[in-house]
Design a protein around this motif. Sequence first.
Motif, short mmCIF file in Angstrom:
data_model
loop_
_atom_site.label_atom_id
_atom_site.label_comp_id
_atom_site.label_asym_id
_atom_site.label_seq_id
_atom_site.Cartn_x
_atom_site.Cartn_y
_atom_site.Cartn_z
N PHE A 117 0.83 -1.20 0.00
CA PHE A 117 0.00 0.00 0.00
C PHE A 117 0.86 1.25 0.00
N LEU A 118 1.93 1.23 0.80
CA LEU A 118 2.81 2.39 0.87
C LEU A 118 3.57 2.59 -0.44
N SER A 119 3.94 1.50 -1.10
CA SER A 119 4.72 1.62 -2.34
C SER A 119 3.93 2.29 -3.45
N THR A 120 2.60 2.19 -3.40
CA THR A 120 1.79 2.84 -4.43
C THR A 120 1.89 4.36 -4.35
N LYS A 121 2.31 4.89 -3.22
CA LYS A 121 2.46 6.34 -3.08
C LYS A 121 3.83 6.83 -3.52
N MET A 122 4.73 5.88 -3.87
CA MET A 122 6.08 6.27 -4.27
C MET A 122 6.14 6.72 -5.72
N LEU A 123 5.14 6.37 -6.52
CA LEU A 123 5.12 6.80 -7.92
C LEU A 123 4.67 8.25 -8.00
N PRO A 124 5.44 9.12 -8.63
CA PRO A 124 5.00 10.52 -8.78
C PRO A 124 3.68 10.58 -9.54
N VAL A 125 2.81 11.45 -9.11
CA VAL A 125 1.49 11.56 -9.74
C VAL A 125 1.61 11.91 -11.21
N VAL A 126 2.55 12.79 -11.52
CA VAL A 126 2.67 13.24 -12.91
C VAL A 126 3.11 12.10 -13.81
N ALA A 127 3.77 11.05 -13.26
CA ALA A 127 4.21 9.93 -14.09
C ALA A 127 3.04 9.11 -14.61
N GLY A 128 1.95 9.08 -13.87
CA GLY A 128 0.78 8.33 -14.31
C GLY A 128 -0.28 9.19 -14.97
N LEU A 129 0.03 10.46 -15.20
CA LEU A 129 -0.99 11.37 -15.72
C LEU A 129 -1.34 11.06 -17.17
N LEU A 130 -0.33 10.75 -18.01
CA LEU A 130 -0.60 10.49 -19.43
C LEU A 130 -1.46 9.25 -19.64
N PRO A 131 -1.13 8.08 -19.05
CA PRO A 131 -2.02 6.93 -19.25
C PRO A 131 -3.42 7.15 -18.70
N ILE A 132 -3.53 7.87 -17.60
CA ILE A 132 -4.87 8.16 -17.06
C ILE A 132 -5.64 9.06 -18.01
#
Length: 281
Positions: A117-132
Amino acid sequence: MRNARDKGARGKGIGLGLAAWLAGILFFLPIAWMVLTSFHSEEDAATNPPSLAAPLTLDGYRDFFGTGGGASPWPSLINSTVASLASTLLVLVLALPAAYALSLRPVKKWTDVLFFFLSTKMLPVVAGLLPIYLFAKNTGMLDNIWLLVLLYTSMNLPIAVWMMQSFLAEVPKPVIEAAQIDGARLPTILTRVVAPIALPGIAATSLICFIFSWNELLFARVLTGVVAQTAPVFLTGFITSQGLFLAKVCAASLVISLPVLAAGFAAQDKLVQGLSLGAVK
Protein backbone atom coordinates in the motif's frame (compact mmCIF):
# COMPACT_ATOMS: atom_id res chain seq x y z
CA MET A 1 18.51 21.13 45.20
CA ARG A 2 14.87 20.26 44.58
CA ASN A 3 13.90 23.93 44.34
CA ALA A 4 16.64 24.50 41.81
CA ARG A 5 15.34 21.59 39.72
CA ASP A 6 11.78 22.90 39.95
CA LYS A 7 12.90 26.35 38.85
CA GLY A 8 14.88 24.86 36.00
CA ALA A 9 11.92 22.77 34.85
CA ARG A 10 9.59 25.79 35.17
CA GLY A 11 11.98 27.95 33.15
CA LYS A 12 12.27 25.25 30.48
CA GLY A 13 8.48 24.99 30.31
CA ILE A 14 8.14 28.76 29.92
CA GLY A 15 10.75 28.76 27.17
CA LEU A 16 9.01 25.96 25.29
CA GLY A 17 5.68 27.75 25.70
CA LEU A 18 7.08 30.97 24.27
CA ALA A 19 8.64 29.06 21.38
CA ALA A 20 5.29 27.39 20.65
CA TRP A 21 3.49 30.75 20.70
CA LEU A 22 6.13 32.24 18.39
CA ALA A 23 5.80 29.36 15.94
CA GLY A 24 2.01 29.67 16.03
CA ILE A 25 2.17 33.40 15.33
CA LEU A 26 4.58 32.87 12.44
CA PHE A 27 2.22 30.30 10.90
CA PHE A 28 -0.82 32.52 11.48
CA LEU A 29 0.64 35.75 10.05
CA PRO A 30 0.34 34.74 6.35
CA ILE A 31 -3.29 33.74 6.90
CA ALA A 32 -4.06 37.02 8.67
CA TRP A 33 -2.34 38.93 5.87
CA MET A 34 -4.39 37.05 3.25
CA VAL A 35 -7.63 37.90 5.07
CA LEU A 36 -6.67 41.57 5.34
CA THR A 37 -5.61 41.76 1.68
CA SER A 38 -8.89 40.21 0.54
CA PHE A 39 -10.72 43.28 1.90
CA HIS A 40 -8.50 45.76 0.01
CA SER A 41 -8.90 47.11 -3.48
CA GLU A 42 -6.50 45.91 -6.17
CA GLU A 43 -4.67 49.24 -6.13
CA ASP A 44 -4.08 49.10 -2.37
CA ALA A 45 -3.18 45.39 -2.43
CA ALA A 46 -0.52 46.00 -5.10
CA THR A 47 1.28 48.80 -3.24
CA ASN A 48 4.84 48.13 -2.08
CA PRO A 49 5.11 48.17 0.85
CA PRO A 50 1.44 47.27 1.37
CA SER A 51 -0.66 49.62 3.44
CA LEU A 52 -2.31 48.34 6.62
CA ALA A 53 -4.50 51.45 6.89
CA ALA A 54 -5.96 51.16 3.38
CA PRO A 55 -9.77 51.41 3.18
CA LEU A 56 -11.66 48.12 3.27
CA THR A 57 -13.94 46.94 0.50
CA LEU A 58 -15.85 43.82 -0.57
CA ASP A 59 -14.96 44.17 -4.27
CA GLY A 60 -12.77 41.05 -4.19
CA TYR A 61 -15.63 38.93 -2.85
CA ARG A 62 -18.11 40.45 -5.33
CA ASP A 63 -15.79 39.54 -8.19
CA PHE A 64 -15.33 36.03 -6.81
CA PHE A 65 -19.05 35.31 -6.51
CA GLY A 66 -19.68 36.71 -9.99
CA THR A 67 -21.85 39.68 -8.98
CA GLY A 68 -19.66 41.89 -11.12
CA GLY A 69 -20.39 39.89 -14.25
CA GLY A 70 -17.74 37.18 -13.84
CA ALA A 71 -18.20 33.41 -13.76
CA SER A 72 -20.07 31.95 -10.79
CA PRO A 73 -17.97 29.77 -8.44
CA TRP A 74 -20.92 27.67 -7.25
CA PRO A 75 -20.64 24.89 -9.88
CA SER A 76 -16.95 24.47 -9.04
CA LEU A 77 -17.62 24.48 -5.29
CA ILE A 78 -20.37 21.89 -5.73
CA ASN A 79 -18.06 19.71 -7.84
CA SER A 80 -15.34 19.86 -5.19
CA THR A 81 -17.87 19.00 -2.49
CA VAL A 82 -19.24 16.01 -4.43
CA ALA A 83 -15.79 14.69 -5.36
CA SER A 84 -14.36 15.12 -1.84
CA LEU A 85 -17.32 13.69 0.08
CA ALA A 86 -17.99 10.80 -2.31
CA SER A 87 -14.33 9.76 -2.49
CA THR A 88 -13.92 10.03 1.29
CA LEU A 89 -17.00 7.87 1.87
CA LEU A 90 -15.79 5.30 -0.65
CA VAL A 91 -12.34 5.27 0.96
CA LEU A 92 -13.86 4.54 4.37
CA VAL A 93 -16.00 1.72 2.97
CA LEU A 94 -12.93 0.08 1.44
CA ALA A 95 -10.33 0.92 4.11
CA LEU A 96 -12.28 -0.25 7.16
CA PRO A 97 -12.44 -3.96 6.17
CA ALA A 98 -8.85 -3.85 4.92
CA ALA A 99 -7.60 -2.32 8.17
CA TYR A 100 -9.67 -4.86 10.14
CA ALA A 101 -7.97 -7.71 8.28
CA LEU A 102 -4.52 -6.20 8.84
CA SER A 103 -4.94 -5.44 12.55
CA LEU A 104 -7.63 -7.39 14.39
CA ARG A 105 -7.62 -10.43 12.09
CA PRO A 106 -4.12 -10.21 10.60
CA VAL A 107 -3.58 -12.03 7.32
CA LYS A 108 -0.34 -13.80 6.48
CA LYS A 109 2.56 -11.46 5.74
CA TRP A 110 0.41 -8.45 6.65
CA THR A 111 3.52 -6.26 6.86
CA ASP A 112 4.17 -6.97 3.17
CA VAL A 113 0.61 -5.91 2.40
CA LEU A 114 1.13 -2.62 4.23
CA PHE A 115 4.38 -2.06 2.38
CA PHE A 116 2.57 -2.65 -0.92
CA PHE A 117 0.00 0.00 0.00
CA LEU A 118 2.81 2.39 0.87
CA SER A 119 4.72 1.62 -2.34
CA THR A 120 1.79 2.84 -4.43
CA LYS A 121 2.46 6.34 -3.08
CA MET A 122 6.08 6.27 -4.27
CA LEU A 123 5.12 6.80 -7.92
CA PRO A 124 5.00 10.52 -8.78
CA VAL A 125 1.49 11.56 -9.74
CA VAL A 126 2.67 13.24 -12.91
CA ALA A 127 4.21 9.93 -14.09
CA GLY A 128 0.78 8.33 -14.31
CA LEU A 129 -0.99 11.37 -15.72
CA LEU A 130 -0.60 10.49 -19.43
CA PRO A 131 -2.02 6.93 -19.25
CA ILE A 132 -4.87 8.16 -17.06
CA TYR A 133 -5.62 10.92 -19.56
CA LEU A 134 -5.62 8.45 -22.47
CA PHE A 135 -7.87 6.09 -20.54
CA ALA A 136 -10.30 8.89 -19.74
CA LYS A 137 -10.28 10.09 -23.34
CA ASN A 138 -10.90 6.63 -24.82
CA THR A 139 -13.68 5.86 -22.36
CA GLY A 140 -15.40 9.24 -22.71
CA MET A 141 -14.82 10.19 -19.06
CA LEU A 142 -13.00 13.44 -19.61
CA ASP A 143 -14.61 16.34 -17.76
CA ASN A 144 -16.51 13.86 -15.59
CA ILE A 145 -16.74 14.37 -11.83
CA TRP A 146 -17.00 10.61 -11.18
CA LEU A 147 -13.60 10.07 -12.74
CA LEU A 148 -12.19 12.41 -10.10
CA VAL A 149 -14.05 10.44 -7.42
CA LEU A 150 -12.34 7.23 -8.55
CA LEU A 151 -8.93 8.90 -8.77
CA TYR A 152 -9.22 10.55 -5.36
CA THR A 153 -10.33 7.24 -3.86
CA SER A 154 -7.30 5.41 -5.25
CA MET A 155 -5.06 8.28 -4.18
CA ASN A 156 -6.26 8.33 -0.56
CA LEU A 157 -6.92 4.62 0.01
CA PRO A 158 -3.30 3.64 0.90
CA ILE A 159 -3.06 6.46 3.44
CA ALA A 160 -6.43 5.54 4.95
CA VAL A 161 -5.49 1.87 5.31
CA TRP A 162 -2.20 2.76 6.99
CA MET A 163 -3.86 5.15 9.43
CA MET A 164 -6.86 2.98 10.26
CA GLN A 165 -4.70 -0.11 10.74
CA SER A 166 -2.97 1.58 13.66
CA PHE A 167 -6.29 2.87 15.01
CA LEU A 168 -8.06 -0.48 14.83
CA ALA A 169 -5.11 -2.20 16.49
CA GLU A 170 -6.17 -0.39 19.69
CA VAL A 171 -9.69 -1.91 19.66
CA PRO A 172 -9.98 -4.54 22.45
CA LYS A 173 -10.19 -8.01 20.92
CA PRO A 174 -12.37 -9.42 23.73
CA VAL A 175 -15.15 -7.05 22.63
CA ILE A 176 -15.04 -8.47 19.11
CA GLU A 177 -14.90 -12.02 20.43
CA ALA A 178 -17.95 -11.35 22.59
CA ALA A 179 -19.83 -10.05 19.54
CA GLN A 180 -18.87 -13.17 17.59
CA ILE A 181 -20.11 -15.40 20.41
CA ASP A 182 -23.44 -13.54 20.26
CA GLY A 183 -23.66 -14.47 16.58
CA ALA A 184 -22.70 -11.14 15.01
CA ARG A 185 -21.43 -11.40 11.45
CA LEU A 186 -18.57 -9.38 9.96
CA PRO A 187 -20.66 -6.44 8.61
CA THR A 188 -22.36 -6.10 12.01
CA ILE A 189 -19.04 -6.26 13.83
CA LEU A 190 -17.55 -3.57 11.61
CA THR A 191 -20.50 -1.16 11.79
CA ARG A 192 -21.76 -1.68 15.36
CA VAL A 193 -18.68 -2.75 17.32
CA VAL A 194 -15.46 -1.64 15.63
CA ALA A 195 -16.63 1.65 14.09
CA PRO A 196 -18.03 3.22 17.31
CA ILE A 197 -14.88 2.34 19.28
CA ALA A 198 -12.53 3.60 16.55
CA LEU A 199 -14.69 6.64 15.72
CA PRO A 200 -11.98 9.22 16.59
CA GLY A 201 -9.53 7.45 14.30
CA ILE A 202 -12.11 7.17 11.53
CA ALA A 203 -12.88 10.89 11.90
CA ALA A 204 -9.19 11.78 11.67
CA THR A 205 -8.77 9.61 8.58
CA SER A 206 -11.89 11.09 6.98
CA LEU A 207 -10.73 14.64 7.59
CA ILE A 208 -7.29 14.04 6.09
CA CYS A 209 -8.76 12.30 3.01
CA PHE A 210 -11.28 15.13 2.60
CA ILE A 211 -8.53 17.77 2.77
CA PHE A 212 -6.34 15.91 0.23
CA SER A 213 -9.29 15.55 -2.16
CA TRP A 214 -10.44 19.16 -1.75
CA ASN A 215 -6.94 20.56 -2.39
CA GLU A 216 -6.03 18.32 -5.34
CA LEU A 217 -5.23 20.35 -8.46
CA LEU A 218 -3.18 18.36 -11.00
CA PHE A 219 -5.77 15.73 -11.98
CA ALA A 220 -8.60 18.25 -11.87
CA ARG A 221 -6.66 20.72 -14.01
CA VAL A 222 -5.79 18.20 -16.74
CA LEU A 223 -8.87 15.96 -16.77
CA THR A 224 -11.69 18.50 -16.39
CA GLY A 225 -12.89 21.42 -18.43
CA VAL A 226 -16.13 23.23 -17.66
CA VAL A 227 -18.62 20.64 -16.40
CA ALA A 228 -16.44 18.97 -13.72
CA GLN A 229 -14.21 21.93 -12.86
CA THR A 230 -13.30 21.98 -9.17
CA ALA A 231 -12.69 24.92 -6.84
CA PRO A 232 -8.84 24.87 -7.03
CA VAL A 233 -9.06 24.93 -10.83
CA PHE A 234 -11.52 27.82 -10.65
CA LEU A 235 -9.07 29.63 -8.39
CA THR A 236 -6.31 29.44 -11.01
CA GLY A 237 -8.60 31.31 -13.41
CA PHE A 238 -7.90 34.53 -11.51
CA ILE A 239 -4.32 34.45 -12.82
CA THR A 240 -4.63 35.80 -16.37
CA SER A 241 -2.37 37.32 -19.01
CA GLN A 242 -3.38 40.73 -17.68
CA GLY A 243 -1.60 40.06 -14.39
CA LEU A 244 -2.18 38.69 -10.92
CA PHE A 245 -5.22 40.16 -9.18
CA LEU A 246 -4.00 39.84 -5.62
CA ALA A 247 -7.11 40.98 -3.75
CA LYS A 248 -9.39 38.71 -5.79
CA VAL A 249 -7.06 35.74 -5.33
CA CYS A 250 -6.94 36.30 -1.56
CA ALA A 251 -10.73 36.55 -1.38
CA ALA A 252 -11.16 33.41 -3.48
CA SER A 253 -8.53 31.51 -1.48
CA LEU A 254 -10.24 32.40 1.79
CA VAL A 255 -13.68 31.30 0.59
CA ILE A 256 -12.37 28.04 -0.89
CA SER A 257 -10.46 27.30 2.33
CA LEU A 258 -13.52 27.79 4.55
CA PRO A 259 -14.99 24.25 4.09
CA VAL A 260 -11.71 22.65 5.13
CA LEU A 261 -11.32 25.03 8.06
CA ALA A 262 -14.91 24.42 9.14
CA ALA A 263 -14.49 20.64 8.91
CA GLY A 264 -11.26 20.77 10.90
CA PHE A 265 -12.78 23.01 13.56
CA ALA A 266 -15.89 20.83 13.89
CA ALA A 267 -13.86 17.62 14.19
CA GLN A 268 -10.90 18.96 16.13
CA ASP A 269 -11.65 16.92 19.27
CA LYS A 270 -12.06 13.74 17.22
CA LEU A 271 -8.92 14.59 15.27
CA VAL A 272 -6.80 14.92 18.43
CA GLN A 273 -8.26 11.73 19.90
CA GLY A 274 -7.75 9.88 16.64
CA LEU A 275 -4.15 10.92 16.20
CA SER A 276 -3.35 9.98 19.79
CA LEU A 277 -5.27 6.69 19.48
CA GLY A 278 -2.81 5.33 17.00
CA ALA A 279 0.25 6.61 18.82
CA VAL A 280 2.92 4.28 20.12
CA LYS A 281 2.58 3.94 23.87
